[in-house]
Scaffold this active site. Sequence first.
Site: not given
Length: 477
Positions: A202-203, A222-223, A244-246, A278, A373-374
């Site tokens: 997890g995180p 990730g986000s 590398e994000l949303g 993404c 939205v994903f």
Amino acid sequence: MPLLDPNTWRSPFAGDTYDVTEPATGDTLGAVTLATAADVGTATEAAARAQRAWARAPHFIRAGVLRRAGDLFTEHAGELREWLVRESGSVPGKADFELHVAAQECYEAAALVSRPTGQVLPSEAPRLSYTRRVPAGVVGVIAPFNAPLILSIRSVAPALALGNAVVLKPDPRTAVCGGLSLAAVFAAAGLPEELLHVLPGGPDVGQALVADPRVRVISFTGSTAAGRAVGEAAGRHLKRAHLELGGNSALVVLEDADLDAVISTAAWGSFFHQGQICMTTGRHLVHRSLYGEYVERLAAKADAMAVGDPHREQVHLGPLIDDKQLGKVHGLVESSAGRGAQVAAGGTHDRLFYRPTVLAGVDDDTPAYTEEVFGPVAPVRPFDTADEAAALAARSPYGLSLGIVTRDPARGLDLAERIPTGIVHINDQTVNDEAVAPFGGVAASGTGARFGGDANLEAFTELRWTTVRGDVATYPF
């Protein structure tokens, strides 16, 4: 002989047992032991020890391991495809694309090994002065669930090829196809032990990886919200973070576009892998002269698409990854309809199977238009002039990918110059990826191109300056 044996997945990690679940059915496919934050230090310590010998290994040895890994992704494609389909909800074609990219990433990484590593510099002193790329050391890779194999291998392969050790934290929801499959491939390819550690968790595991002093580079996909936290923590620890994000990428359809050709492209951009990418086309900006017909045709295309279990049926879309993602997607669609958007197609679901959805009449107050939205949702908005199209496309915190459709490619390139983005495709939709191409976004989409091609050299090495003199230098002290 299978590459992946579920009987070997119970590890010495200190975390709980996690069921590997098939989202299409809810069935349990196996079980893995999750890592905890305490396991990170053990892994990074072992990785740091192994990395020193690996960095000194002849370049052809490292290249050979990467080439064999690429071959293994092809040789075991049937087995790995099934895991991608069942564990991540991919349709077989999307799984095949991931396997193809994984092999290519390994081959391209192998080619990195023999590239020139520096340059000779002029010097004011009587000495040899040169730069050289050296391995960063231990690289931490944090990868998400949506394209689990690609988004792990694109960092793991070049980092290993360039002489680093890697600690990979895959999303627990795709721990097998995004983590354990890589460990199995590289072990079979002859990678020395302790150079690749896979820690599904997890995180807290990600936070420990960022904080660990032995990890010098973090590669995170990730986000945007999570990426900001990773970047902030990495900055405190004075280490590089490649983020590398949303995205909320726009497809701009100019008035000269051929609708007979563009609707298939547009549907792919928004609905491929249930929109869980993404680069997904999150905003369709269409010239007003084409807008009504575009909405009608895209809605008809969406209504004709098959949604179901990709392992047992021939479908266009599989399931969303879990109930949490379903709640987010459907919540954005419902709130958008509540603010005046017209649901031209879709907007419904059966369990995790969400129908491809087309929203018309959207504006800056439409949540599914302004937010990522994903999910398989295509908001469509009209524009009247190229200036307005450029302004609308640029009016987003994100800047990942951009598609422009026109019969005049030069006009498309000119329009692209006015829209901040990391990637541009003229006469194509926004979802594209190749191992040889740099990949990354700007603004809320990330810290620029840090993956693919020559970008990997910068991402996973340090630039060292070295000088050599024949005699010891003297100074007026």
